[in-house]
Design a protein around this motif. Structure first.
Motif, PDB file in Angstrom:
ATOM      1  N   VAL A 205      -6.680  16.772  -6.426  1.00 23.20           N
ATOM      2  CA  VAL A 205      -8.032  16.200  -6.303  1.00 23.20           C
ATOM      3  C   VAL A 205      -8.703  16.129  -7.668  1.00 23.20           C
ATOM      4  CG1 VAL A 205     -10.360  16.589  -5.398  1.00 23.20           C
ATOM      5  CG2 VAL A 205      -8.379  16.856  -3.897  1.00 23.20           C
ATOM      6  N   MET A 208      -7.226  13.265  -9.498  1.00 23.98           N
ATOM      7  CA  MET A 208      -7.091  12.009  -8.743  1.00 23.98           C
ATOM      8  C   MET A 208      -7.672  10.839  -9.530  1.00 23.98           C
ATOM      9  SD  MET A 208      -7.752  11.436  -4.720  1.00 23.98           S
ATOM     10  CE  MET A 208      -9.487  11.803  -4.627  1.00 23.98           C
ATOM     11  N   HIS A 217      -7.145   5.125  -4.475  1.00 30.01           N
ATOM     12  CA  HIS A 217      -7.024   6.407  -5.167  1.00 30.01           C
ATOM     13  C   HIS A 217      -5.562   6.788  -5.311  1.00 30.01           C
ATOM     14  CE1 HIS A 217     -11.238   6.435  -3.846  1.00 30.01           C
ATOM     15  NE2 HIS A 217     -11.441   7.110  -4.958  1.00 30.01           N
ATOM     16  N   THR A 244      -6.802   9.121   0.884  1.00 32.63           N
ATOM     17  CA  THR A 244      -7.659   8.204   1.654  1.00 32.63           C
ATOM     18  C   THR A 244      -8.903   8.898   2.202  1.00 32.63           C
ATOM     19  OG1 THR A 244      -6.274   8.601   3.593  1.00 32.63           O
ATOM     20  CG2 THR A 244      -5.817   6.617   2.340  1.00 32.63           C
ATOM     21  N   GLN A 245      -9.200  10.070   1.649  1.00 28.34           N
ATOM     22  CA  GLN A 245     -10.347  10.837   2.142  1.00 28.34           C
ATOM     23  C   GLN A 245     -11.693  10.274   1.720  1.00 28.34           C
ATOM     24  OE1 GLN A 245     -10.082  15.464   2.671  1.00 28.34           O
ATOM     25  NE2 GLN A 245      -9.089  14.894   0.794  1.00 28.34           N
ATOM     26  N   ILE A 246     -11.716   9.559   0.596  1.00 26.94           N
ATOM     27  CA  ILE A 246     -12.978   9.008   0.117  1.00 26.94           C
ATOM     28  C   ILE A 246     -13.339   7.791   0.968  1.00 26.94           C
ATOM     29  CG2 ILE A 246     -14.161   8.077  -1.928  1.00 26.94           C
ATOM     30  CD1 ILE A 246     -13.208  10.983  -2.220  1.00 26.94           C
ATOM     31  N   GLY A 247     -14.596   7.714   1.382  1.00 32.78           N
ATOM     32  CA  GLY A 247     -15.027   6.685   2.319  1.00 32.78           C
ATOM     33  C   GLY A 247     -14.695   5.265   1.900  1.00 32.78           C
ATOM     34  N   SER A 249     -12.192   4.264   0.231  1.00 29.30           N
ATOM     35  CA  SER A 249     -10.755   4.093  -0.005  1.00 29.30           C
ATOM     36  C   SER A 249     -10.101   3.162   1.012  1.00 29.30           C
ATOM     37  CB  SER A 249     -10.071   5.456   0.039  1.00 29.30           C
ATOM     38  OG  SER A 249      -8.949   5.450  -0.810  1.00 29.30           O
ATOM     39  N   SER A 269      -2.915   3.110   3.988  1.00 26.18           N
ATOM     40  CA  SER A 269      -4.112   2.265   3.982  1.00 26.18           C
ATOM     41  C   SER A 269      -4.946   2.590   5.206  1.00 26.18           C
ATOM     42  CB  SER A 269      -3.736   0.783   3.946  1.00 26.18           C
ATOM     43  OG  SER A 269      -3.107   0.403   5.137  1.00 26.18           O
ATOM     44  N   THR A 270      -6.244   2.334   5.097  1.00 24.15           N
ATOM     45  CA  THR A 270      -7.146   2.763   6.166  1.00 24.15           C
ATOM     46  C   THR A 270      -7.535   1.616   7.083  1.00 24.15           C
ATOM     47  OG1 THR A 270      -9.052   2.371   4.763  1.00 24.15           O
ATOM     48  CG2 THR A 270      -8.154   4.592   4.777  1.00 24.15           C
TER      49      THR A 270
ATOM     50  N   TYR B 183     -10.197   5.192  16.641  1.00 29.84           N
ATOM     51  CA  TYR B 183      -9.629   5.611  15.357  1.00 29.84           C
ATOM     52  C   TYR B 183     -10.698   5.616  14.262  1.00 29.84           C
ATOM     53  CZ  TYR B 183      -7.352   5.074  10.836  1.00 29.84           C
ATOM     54  OH  TYR B 183      -7.007   5.202   9.523  1.00 29.84           O
ATOM     55  N   ARG B 187     -11.999   8.705  11.918  1.00 29.10           N
ATOM     56  CA  ARG B 187     -12.001   8.640  10.453  1.00 29.10           C
ATOM     57  C   ARG B 187     -13.393   8.990   9.918  1.00 29.10           C
ATOM     58  NH1 ARG B 187     -10.233   7.296   5.566  1.00 29.10           N
ATOM     59  NH2 ARG B 187     -11.394   5.822   4.319  1.00 29.10           N
ATOM     60  N   GLU B 191     -12.359  12.500   8.501  1.00 28.66           N
ATOM     61  CA  GLU B 191     -11.513  12.215   7.349  1.00 28.66           C
ATOM     62  C   GLU B 191     -12.329  11.979   6.085  1.00 28.66           C
ATOM     63  OE1 GLU B 191      -8.300   9.603   8.664  1.00 28.66           O
ATOM     64  OE2 GLU B 191      -8.098   8.930   6.601  1.00 28.66           O
ATOM     65  N   ILE B 192     -13.348  11.142   6.235  1.00 24.91           N
ATOM     66  CA  ILE B 192     -14.092  10.697   5.065  1.00 24.91           C
ATOM     67  C   ILE B 192     -14.923  11.819   4.437  1.00 24.91           C
ATOM     68  CG2 ILE B 192     -16.025   9.252   4.348  1.00 24.91           C
ATOM     69  CD1 ILE B 192     -15.004   7.072   6.160  1.00 24.91           C
ATOM     70  N   LYS B 193     -14.770  11.943   3.135  1.00 25.10           N
ATOM     71  CA  LYS B 193     -15.588  12.904   2.392  1.00 25.10           C
ATOM     72  C   LYS B 193     -16.115  12.240   1.136  1.00 25.10           C
ATOM     73  CE  LYS B 193     -13.019  16.974   3.851  1.00 25.10           C
ATOM     74  NZ  LYS B 193     -12.020  17.982   3.459  1.00 25.10           N
ATOM     75  N   MET B 195     -16.692  12.207  -2.811  1.00 27.20           N
ATOM     76  CA  MET B 195     -15.910  12.757  -3.915  1.00 27.20           C
ATOM     77  C   MET B 195     -16.490  14.109  -4.354  1.00 27.20           C
ATOM     78  SD  MET B 195     -13.385  12.640  -5.816  1.00 27.20           S
ATOM     79  CE  MET B 195     -12.475  11.255  -6.462  1.00 27.20           C
ATOM     80  N   LEU B 198     -15.345  16.861  -2.161  1.00 28.32           N
ATOM     81  CA  LEU B 198     -13.954  17.209  -2.480  1.00 28.32           C
ATOM     82  C   LEU B 198     -13.906  18.114  -3.705  1.00 28.32           C
ATOM     83  CD1 LEU B 198     -11.645  14.088  -2.039  1.00 28.32           C
ATOM     84  CD2 LEU B 198     -11.497  16.285  -0.898  1.00 28.32           C
ATOM     85  N   ARG B 199     -14.732  17.769  -4.715  1.00 29.09           N
ATOM     86  CA  ARG B 199     -14.775  18.581  -5.936  1.00 29.09           C
ATOM     87  C   ARG B 199     -15.276  20.001  -5.612  1.00 29.09           C
ATOM     88  NH1 ARG B 199     -12.302  15.428  -9.109  1.00 29.09           N
ATOM     89  NH2 ARG B 199     -13.109  13.407  -9.721  1.00 29.09           N
ATOM     90  N   THR B 202     -12.500  21.986  -4.058  1.00 25.96           N
ATOM     91  CA  THR B 202     -11.492  22.437  -5.026  1.00 25.96           C
ATOM     92  C   THR B 202     -12.001  23.659  -5.780  1.00 25.96           C
ATOM     93  OG1 THR B 202     -12.234  21.072  -6.866  1.00 25.96           O
ATOM     94  CG2 THR B 202     -10.643  20.086  -5.368  1.00 25.96           C
TER      95      THR B 202
END
Lengths: 322, 322
Positions: A205, A208, A217, A244-247, A249, A269-270, B183, B187, B191-193, B195, B198-199, B202
């Protein structure tokens, strides 16, 4: 020959001494559907055995607790979740052209078996085996329920993926009427990570890369880092999800260093981006939203090639590597 | 007065001009069940409105696309997913003792309403609203299905948590017969975060502390880091999951700095450890596997207090802070 659910049940009743084969790099669905069938046949008084060219990961150990390896000469060869005979791996030479019954859910099934029950509307092959077990009239034990549940949750990302249907939930509603620790299975499959895997994820991460105005990403898993953390390939399961976690993406790329100047790429791919098509340009392939390929060259060259291949699709404005 | 599903449907048919109240810090289940009820009542020709003391997060925007705010004098007050009137927040003063119907699934429901339909075997309040809508005979539109699905997946961690039942899956099997993008909802929810989030994760993993021979993991979310990343409290949803990801983890602790010498703790446990009991020692509480409390002192003191409180349960050998 394609056969329906009743004929499949009849076939299993009429035969005995089964070898049930799971596919190479065995996942929850091939293991779950193979062992569910094994336990069902056992209740039916049949002799059978599950075989696979590769080892089963220890995280599936709870499914083998009533499994007894017996020595016998196989008379009936069955494959579970195997679309193509090359997924028999080291067992291919021995069993190619010899498969009596194939139970599968892949749309790409090659029809290699003498009898095939293939329903590709099933999210997991375990849905098909559930229906076969019901047709056999076998009682679903807690252990059979655990096998089937494991296959269904692993192939649907715990009901998150778009392959999940009303029928998937209807089957699981029946399974959950049987008492088994479904929460523990989910924790085992989706929650638990090694500390080293967590550390790897934090590093990926942190490094990335973002392309095409955050629509793509990319992470690179280098051999050196894997060695430092003491991780092997099997520890990387699902690591592509990071990309693909970033919205914003649309495409996520995971580049894995295999050898000097040889990289394995996994694309996700999302939405409406066909990554299988992209990977085919490099001799790879896969599904619409999940595909892979191998590209030769230095890390820098490999990155440039894949980003260039995506530019027609993702560079609505100018291409910005950030 | 406790009423059953038929009486609840009768009550809704017999009344009009509803204010439907969602609880403070609104989550997917209170929002989903409130709006599912709103859309169902609308189909029935009733006038209603959803109100809440707090704002709804933008990630739920897709549920409001057919919502029209009308001005009217309320005649019937309904609460959705509210166990206690103090969860009315700023609306408490106005509506305390005035709630005509409470629809809820919390075992701790206080019975504050004139009529209560409370089924605590439901994993989500949306399961109860689904049953009420069926009893009303209203057709479930795709949008109602989205509302109900959203509440169910958010309250069950997408069917992962132990509260998920056969009935949960049976209801979702019915919902998925209606065409809506499940789906995409998953997501959006799981799923979506950002950035920055995410930082943050970490950094928390990198600095995660381990106690009691890896049976307990602890992270500290400091104000300074939150400010640097531009994150607010609402960005922290689900961050506690980090602390129980390691396989050996029985207890996870997330310590959030609130003020100088004031820390909010969230405890999670994976098995048979009652963290509610631990938090009660500090004036907090919650569920068996998820609880919280506030402790005053320096960061170092707060850590020592909570680790000491856990030592009776977790120090089978000597207590090692690693």
């Amino acid at each position: 020959m394609k056969i329906d659910i009743e004929k499949t049940a009849e076939f299993l009743k009429a035969n005995d001494f089964f070898y049930i084969i799971a596919h190479t790099s065995p996942d929850g669905d091939t293991i779950g559907s193979s062992f569910a069938l094994y336990y069902a046949l056992k209740q039916f008084g049949k002799t059978s055995k599950v075989i696979c060219a590769d080892e089963f990961d220890v995280k599936y150990d709870y499914l083998f607790r009533e499994y007894k390896i017996e020595k016998f000469e196989p008379k009936t060869i069955v494959t579970c979740d195997i679309a193509d005979e090359n997924l028999l791996g080291d067992l291919q030479q021995q069993y190619e052209g010899r498969v009596d019954l194939c139970i599968d859910h892949h749309v790409s099934n090659k029809g290699y078996a003498k009898n095939s029950f293939v329903d590709h509307t099933a999210a997991a092959n375990c849905e098909n085996v559930y229906r076969i077990i019901k047709a056999l009239g076998v009682e679903i034990s807690p252990l059979i329920a655990e096998c089937l549940y494991t296959g269904i949750v692993t192939d649907t990302g715990c009901f998150r993926f778009s392959n999940t249907t009303a029928n998937t939930h209807a089957i699981v509603a029946e399974l959950l009427k049987i008492d088994f620790p479904h929460y523990e299975i989910n924790r085992q499959m989706f929650e638990i990570k090694k500390m080293e895997r967590l550390r790897l994820e934090t590093m990926l991460v942190t490094e990335m890369e973002s392309y095409f105005n955050h629509r793509c990403h990319l992470v690179v898993v280098r051999k050196k880092l894997m060695q430092e953390l003491g991780l092997s390939d099997s520890d990387l399961e699902g690591v592509t999800a990071i990309t693909t976690q970033i919205g914003s993406s649309l495409v996520g790329i995971t580049i894995k260093e295999k050898d000097t100047d040889k990289y394995k790429l996994s694309l996700r791919s999302t939405g409406n981006v066909n990554v299988s098509e992209i990977c085919q340009k490099f001799g790879g392939g896969g599904h619409f939203n999940a595909a892979g390929c191998t590209i030769k060259g230095t890390e820098k060259e490999v990155k440039e090639k894949i980003i260039h291949a995506l530019s027609d699709i993702l560079s609505w404005g100018s291409v910005n590597a950030e």
